[in-house]
Design an enzyme around this catalytic site. Structure first.
Site, mmCIF file in Angstrom:
data_model
loop_
_atom_site.group_PDB
_atom_site.id
_atom_site.type_symbol
_atom_site.label_atom_id
_atom_site.label_comp_id
_atom_site.label_asym_id
_atom_site.label_seq_id
_atom_site.Cartn_x
_atom_site.Cartn_y
_atom_site.Cartn_z
ATOM 1 N N LEU A 265 45.690 38.443 39.672
ATOM 2 C CA LEU A 265 44.711 37.727 39.796
ATOM 3 C C LEU A 265 44.727 37.635 41.430
ATOM 4 C CD1 LEU A 265 47.775 35.136 39.216
ATOM 5 C CD2 LEU A 265 44.968 34.928 38.445
ATOM 6 N N ASP A 266 43.764 37.148 41.327
ATOM 7 C CA ASP A 266 42.917 37.185 42.983
ATOM 8 C C ASP A 266 43.964 36.683 44.483
ATOM 9 O OD1 ASP A 266 40.705 38.057 42.556
ATOM 10 O OD2 ASP A 266 39.782 37.022 42.206
ATOM 11 N N PRO A 267 44.769 37.014 45.242
ATOM 12 C CA PRO A 267 45.318 36.175 46.228
ATOM 13 C C PRO A 267 45.139 34.959 46.010
ATOM 14 C CG PRO A 267 44.375 38.359 46.809
ATOM 15 C CD PRO A 267 43.625 38.340 45.956
#
Length: 343
Positions: free
Chosen positions: A57-59
């Site tokens: 997951l992206d930040p």
């Protein structure tokens, strides 16, 4: 130098006290932290020797991020390939270089009053585009800022250096794309998306904005499902960070939790030959007693099975043609370690 030696010794001591944990923890990742750092937080909390996360997951994103400990990491790929479900909040009227809220603004149609026929940007129009353009198997171009490697270098590294790559579109599948809400005042929409592995929700936000002729980026993202794992089954780091080591153990799920979609087969229950079982435990294909019809158990060619021995999970296997024996065999895929064998 003495200080560095002391730090190295301290690190070694910490590593020596880490525990051999095998299992799965279902994390609800918070925003503003990378998947890798979130995984490391959990590994340190559980004091585990080995850990990894399933999917990235992206930040910016929150939601389901399964954490595997020990031997569970061997079976993470099965879930990594699973379909996923998200709730995406899209901001229309603005384009960014990363296609999300963390990027630099390239165009701001809202501030510059460039949106033509803004009244046509409504829930009905969005739904029409979702049905027409984001349904079934489609071609999608990944964002310039992505982890896809080009000649060994990640695209986001090249993008930061100002290098633009013309990426060929890739096939993905979108099973569901439902508009949950539309805020006409702020030009934002919430959309539920169920899709195949490799789908970039940032690209969907970008492309949906382009189809509306107004631009768009991903404002927020929550992953609500990975395979059959629902967000309701997950826990946030903040919820468990003050738990004792003993209490934390109750949150660890067994390894075979990752692969419940495969049919279970117990060697001890179905195999009369102890030699057959021993051969399998050492990573060798076997011809199951009874072949296709093993009592009340029927194998299916090319199917993968969850394998147990005396009700203890030991790994996965595929029932397929094995050239060396010139017949259909139960062939080990991934086996977990024990005192007797390690494959």
């Amino acid at each position: 130098m003495a200080k560095q030696i002391k730090q190295i010794k301290q690190i070694k001591q910490i590593k020596q006290t880490r525990q051999n944990i095998n299992g799965v923890f279902l994390l609800n990742k918070d925003s503003n932290i990378s998947s890798q750092n979130a995984m490391q937080q959990i590994r340190r909390l559980f004091n585990a020797k080995k850990a990894g996360h399933i999917g990235t997951l992206d930040p910016l994103a929150t939601g389901v991020l399964p954490i595997c400990f020990g031997d569970a990491t061997k079976f993470s790929q099965d879930l990594n390939n699973a379909d996923k479900t998200y709730i995406a909040e899209i901001q229309f009227g603005v384009n960014t270089d990363t296609c999300d809220a963390d990027g630099q603004i390239l165009e701001n149609f809202l501030n510059d009053n460039k949106i033509v026929n803004a009244e046509n940007i409504n829930a009905k129009k969005i739904n029409e585009i979702l049905v027409e353009k984001f349904s079934g198997e489609i071609l999608q171009t990944p964002p310039q800022f992505s982890a896809i490697k080009i000649n060994g270098q990640k695209m986001y590294q090249l993008a930061r250096e100002g290098v633009k790559i013309d990426m060929p579109p890739r096939k993905i599948k979108i099973y569901v794309a439902n508009l949950l809400s539309f805020d006409a005042q702020n030009f934002t929409a919430k959309i539920e998306i169920s899709c195949s592995k490799g789908t970039y929700i940032r690209s969907i936000a970008r492309d949906l904005g382009n189809f509306l002729h107004c631009g768009g980026y991903l404002k927020s993202l929550q992953r609500t499902k990975v395979g059959e794992i629902d967000i309701s089954e997950t826990l946030r780091f903040e919820t468990i960070k003050d738990e004792t080591t003993e209490n934390l153990q109750k949150y660890i799920l067994p390894i075979d939790f990752l692969i419940q979609k495969f049919v279970a087969y117990d060697l001890a229950e179905h195999q009369e030959s102890a030699l057959n079982i021993d051969r399998f435990l050492h990573g060798n294909p076997i011809i199951p007693d009874g072949n296709f019809d093993d009592g009340d158990f029927k194998f299916q060619q090319s199917q993968i099975y969850r394998i147990y021995n005396q009700q203890k999970f030991i790994g996965t296997a595929e029932y397929k043609f094995f050239d060396a024996l010139q017949t259909l065999c139960l062939c080990p895929l991934r086996l977990i370690c024990s005192e007797q064998r390690c494959v």
